[in-house]
Design an enzyme around this catalytic site. Structure first.
Site, PDB file in Angstrom:
ATOM      1  N   CYS A 235       0.799  -1.187   0.013  1.00  0.00           N
ATOM      2  CA  CYS A 235      -0.034  -0.033   0.061  1.00  0.00           C
ATOM      3  C   CYS A 235       0.855   1.274   0.021  1.00  0.00           C
ATOM      4  CB  CYS A 235      -0.924  -0.004   1.436  1.00  0.00           C
ATOM      5  SG  CYS A 235      -2.072   1.475   1.148  1.00  0.00           S
ATOM      6  N   LEU A 236       0.697   2.129  -1.089  1.00  0.00           N
ATOM      7  CA  LEU A 236       1.523   3.308  -0.948  1.00  0.00           C
ATOM      8  C   LEU A 236       1.016   4.195  -0.231  1.00  0.00           C
ATOM      9  CD1 LEU A 236       1.838   3.625  -5.005  1.00  0.00           C
ATOM     10  CD2 LEU A 236       3.392   2.643  -3.411  1.00  0.00           C
TER      11      LEU A 236
END
Length: 322
Positions: free
Chosen positions: A170-171
């Protein structure tokens, strides 16, 4: 004395008049009282949370829950194995010390065993037992960090670590989503969706109350509502997608790259090899303690045939899907 008080009162009235001219919404005493209550509530929340952060220095670190990394479990298993072997050699009895206890749960109908520290099993043997007989150690060894990967583990190139039950990187969170934090990620999406829905309802109520005004006066509100609607659609789809993954005990990586994962290639599309039923999947996802490392072996051919069998009316009455 009277003159001084008159000057102070006149100055006070001028300041209030200018303030109410700049903020006409506060000229009404009822609205002013309402705004004062709202500001007080917000300040109370900020004070309570601020004091908590001041006294609990580890709060930020504890909220940054990371997934289970393969190296952490491998190191814990091997260290526990060494402690148990030393204890066994010293006492010439099976070791049962608390210092060597480790909860590694191997799930599955055939190998539902709890590997405690008293069982001297090394990590390599532990991993090979979860693969079908005849699997070579090379096929389950990560080519980047040389760690033996159990099923459902994958190397993350952003974190440079192998993650148990890898879902995705997850950025937004700056971390991998996998075992131990997938549940928190689902609740994060749920909270963001609820917050955006509530904000969108407030925008719609405002525009509905001022529908008689010219549209260009509320152009900013309309543009923000359009952008918020796009975000809401994305969050709803993401929430439904991860809810489907939870109910079927899948990960994003397994669903998207199913044909590229060696042990999932020959399994039919509509068969979920790691699913244990909706109720059991939900329980494992929400209620299992994070201190237990949960490893899932590959299902046997008999289990896959049972999962691939189509549902009948008797299966539905017997709650086979649960």
């Amino acid at each position: 004395m009277t003159t001084v008080m008159g000057i102070c009162r006149s100055f006070h009235d001028r300041v209030l008049a200018r303030f109410f001219h700049c903020f006409p919404c506060l000229s009404d005493p009822a609205r002013r009282s309402s705004w004062g209550l709202k500001v007080t509530l917000v300040m109370l929340h900020l004070i309570f949370v601020g004091i908590l952060f001041v006294f609990d220095g580890d709060l930020i670190e504890t909220t940054k829950k990371e997934p289970c990394y393969v190296f952490d479990v491998m190191r814990a298993v091997n260290e526990t194995n060494v402690i148990c072997q030393k204890s066994s050699m010293a006492s010439k009895q099976p070791a049962s010390s608390q210092n060597g206890s480790l909860n590694v749960v191997i799930e599955g109908s055939q190998s539902g065993r709890n590997f405690q520290g008293s069982n001297p099993s090394s990590w390599t043997k532990l991993v090979m037992d979860m693969y079908p007989p005849g699997t070579s150690i090379r096929s389950c060894t990560c080519s980047y960090c040389n760690a033996e990967q159990p099923p459902r583990a994958k190397h993350c190139h952003d974190c440079d670590k192998c993650v148990l039950q890898f879902d995705h990187h997850c950025l937004w969170l700056g971390s991998c989503v996998g075992q131990d934090n997938h549940c928190k990620f689902w609740w994060y999406i749920c909270e963001e969706t609820a917050l955006c829905l509530w904000t969108g309802i407030l925008y719609i109520m405002y525009l509905k109350a001022n529908i008689s005004r010219a549209w260009w006066k509320d152009a900013i509100m309309i543009l923000l509502l359009i952008a918020l609607s796009i975000v809401i659609i994305f969050l709803l789809l993401l929430l439904l997608f991860h809810s489907y993954l939870v109910l079927t005990n899948q990960t994003t990586y397994e669903l998207v790259r199913r044909r590229r994962i060696p042990y999932l290639r020959r399994i039919p599309e509509r068969v979920y090899p790691f699913s244990k039923g909706i109720c059991r999947n939900l329980y494992n996802f929400c209620c299992v303690r994070s201190s237990i490392y949960s490893l899932e072996p590959l299902p046997s051919s008999q289990e896959l045939e049972e999962k691939a069998r189509p549902y009948t009316c008797l299966d539905i009455l017997a709650c086979r899907c649960c």
